[in-house]
Design an enzyme around this catalytic site. Structure first.
Site, short mmCIF file in Angstrom:
data_model
loop_
_atom_site.label_atom_id
_atom_site.label_comp_id
_atom_site.label_asym_id
_atom_site.label_seq_id
_atom_site.Cartn_x
_atom_site.Cartn_y
_atom_site.Cartn_z
N ILE A 136 1.42 46.42 30.45
CA ILE A 136 0.32 47.58 32.10
C ILE A 136 -0.97 47.84 30.23
O ILE A 136 -1.62 48.15 31.83
CB ILE A 136 1.34 48.16 31.80
CG1 ILE A 136 2.83 47.58 32.87
CG2 ILE A 136 0.61 49.69 33.17
CD1 ILE A 136 1.84 47.15 33.82
N CYS A 167 7.38 49.84 39.25
CA CYS A 167 6.38 49.06 39.99
C CYS A 167 7.61 48.86 40.98
O CYS A 167 6.15 48.30 42.23
CB CYS A 167 5.68 47.76 39.05
SG CYS A 167 7.22 46.98 38.54
N THR A 168 8.87 48.39 41.66
CA THR A 168 9.56 48.12 42.35
C THR A 168 9.69 49.71 43.33
O THR A 168 9.23 49.35 44.60
CB THR A 168 11.16 47.92 42.14
OG1 THR A 168 11.00 46.17 41.20
CG2 THR A 168 11.55 47.22 43.35
N ARG A 173 20.51 42.89 28.89
CA ARG A 173 19.91 42.46 29.08
C ARG A 173 19.59 41.57 26.99
O ARG A 173 18.58 40.90 26.86
CB ARG A 173 19.20 44.07 28.35
CG ARG A 173 18.52 44.42 29.98
CD ARG A 173 17.79 45.36 30.71
NE ARG A 173 17.82 45.87 31.82
CZ ARG A 173 16.77 46.76 32.02
NH1 ARG A 173 15.46 46.72 31.81
NH2 ARG A 173 16.47 47.59 33.09
#
Length: 481
Positions: free
Chosen positions: A139, A289-290, A334
């Site tokens: 980012i 972002c979501t 993850r």
């Protein structure tokens, strides 16, 4: 002459017109801080073909192709005006002129439409606002590209420094190389040179100091000539007010987090709740972002139909937080290989909706699946509405929102029948409504929302920073409320 010859001749004519637009767009941006848009898409630093493609794209959302022959007169009219810093949408000018029945000339109509940005009404450019990036990851580098792109006359946001931890030999050279080349977003548009002796990266004339520090407390920004700066923390290491306040060092005035904030840190989605920020607020978050992808269309649906409850399922590209190969990870699942698996995980986006839309009473739930693509995600927003509607009505509503509403920079709209995720790499909108995938039955609507979780989100971050810095210039014609 054959039909093919006619088509080619027409193309060459439009190429020549688009070519003539480039210096006009560039001069307005460079000398007056005026950004020329076409249906919310910037035309600054665009090639001939990009300008023509942007005009053609209008066909998908407005129903008919927009020609450069229609927009050029408005652009020429703008150059003759005493304009101040602003954003001017020549696509909207052309559309509203068509529906105006007063018989005004293009020049008179344009002057009237942008009157608030001319003469005594115009904003006077200031000295600009210093910006510091704390962290220089995915980012951080995209935000840097955007800041450099938008430097304009130098009176807006100015990227003065990045703060990173020391990385050994040729650290600055390697970081400059990552800014220059990106496997997803392509080459940097411009030139980059490195001054290792002075620890500086020069990008398109912007001298960016590279400051090495392991902790915010180690930096005195005034020693680098930085003052009243906005610091953008894109490390995500600190998320509450106490942690983020450690950035408020000499030279730093405000801190913006590029991750969901915790506690009483305001989570801001530009276009939805940015105007609720208090002028003296020093710590804020741009949410995730979501959250940025789902909140604008959720607001658009709530305003028109009312929302009783909803669920969002995000199919999200993998991120650096996951492992390339199976290895230990503090979070469940993850740790499994990101490029080889679909990984069920949690998302805080649904719960974050309440911070951005406090008046929304509907309960929104959410979950997420990480998938083996490096960028662009899709949010499937399943809503129970307060009234019954039809698919056609919802499509018309969302198309209008994407064109003329205050959310037009956040919501895009596409009708392409074969669109896939990679088509949206580089999208500057927070989310893109896929018209072909929309489902409506009675009071149930299911929206499919694409979003570039890297670049689209970075654009939202820049919009928030422009707002809090006072260099978010007004857009003309003003969007319908």
């Amino acid at each position: 002459m054959t039909v093919n010859d006619d088509s080619f001749t027409n193309w060459k004519i439009r190429e020549e017109i688009a070519e003539s637009m480039i210096p006009l767009i560039g001069k307005l941006h460079r000398e007056r801080d005026v950004t020329v848009l076409l249906h919310s898409r910037s035309l600054v630093n665009k090639s001939v073909v990009s300008i023509l493609k942007t005009h053609r794209f209008a066909r998908q959302i407005a129903g008919e192709e927009l020609s450069v022959t229609e927009t050029l007169p408005f652009l020429q009219a703008l150059t003759a005006l005493d304009l101040g810093p602003s954003q001017i949408d020549i696509g909207m000018l052309a559309a509203t002129y068509k529906s105006d029945d007063r018989g005004l000339s293009v020049e008179a109509f344009t002057a009237e439409a942008v009157a608030e940005a001319t003469g005594a009404n115009k904003i006077e450019g200031g000295e600009g606002r210093d910006v510091v990036l704390y962290g220089f990851g995915r980012i951080g580098r995209l935000v840097a590209r955007l800041l450099i792109e938008k430097s304009g006359s130098g009176n807006g946001l100015r990227l003065r420094a990045i703060v990173v931890r020391g990385g050994g030999d040729q650290d600055i050279v390697k970081r400059a190389s990552l800014l220059r080349r990106d496997s997803i977003h392509g080459q940097f548009q411009g030139t980059i040179t490195v001054d290792e002796a002075n620890s500086t990266i020069n990008a398109n004339g912007n001298a960016i100091k590279v400051i090495y520090a392991n902790d915010p407390s180690e930096v005195d920004y005034t020693a680098y000539g930085i003052k009243n700066a906005i610091l953008i923390d894109n490390t995500g290491k600190w998320r509450d007010r106490e942690g983020l306040s450690t950035h408020l060092r000499p030279g730093i005035d405000k801190v913006v987090l590029t991750a969901p904030g915790k506690g009483d840190v305001p989570n801001i989605v530009h276009g939805v709740n940015h105007d609720t920020l208090k002028p003296d607020e020093q710590i804020l978050s741009c949410a995730s972002c979501t959250t940025n992808a789902i909140v604008p269309p959720l607001k658009a649906m709530e305003d028109e139909y009312g929302v009783l409850r909803g669920h969002v399922e995000t199919v999200h590209s993998f991120t650096n937080d996951q492992n390339l190969l199976d290895n230990y990870h503090k979070s469940e699942r993850r740790g499994r290989s990101a490029p080889l698996n679909m990984v069920i995980t949690e998302t805080g986006a649904a719960s974050a909706v309440a911070k951005a839309l406090p008046d929304l009473k509907a309960r929104i739930t959410g979950s997420s699946i990480r998938v083996p693509v490096p960028d662009v995600s899709i949010a499937i927003l399943n809503l129970q509405l307060a009234r019954e509607t039809t698919r056609e009505e919802v499509l018309d509503h969302l198309r209008d929102v994407s064109l003329t509403s205050p959310l037009r920079r956040q919501i895009d709209f596409i009708t392409a029948p074969d669109a896939v995720s990679s088509d949206f790499i580089g999208s500057r909108h927070a989310s893109i409504v896929d018209a072909g995938a929309l489902k409506v039955e009675g009071d149930n609507a299911i929206l499919y929302l694409w979003y570039d979780n890297e670049f689209g989100y970075s654009c939202q971050v820049i919009r928030v920073v422009q707002h809090v810095s006072g260099v978010e210039y007004p857009t003309f014609p003003a969007p319908a409320v």
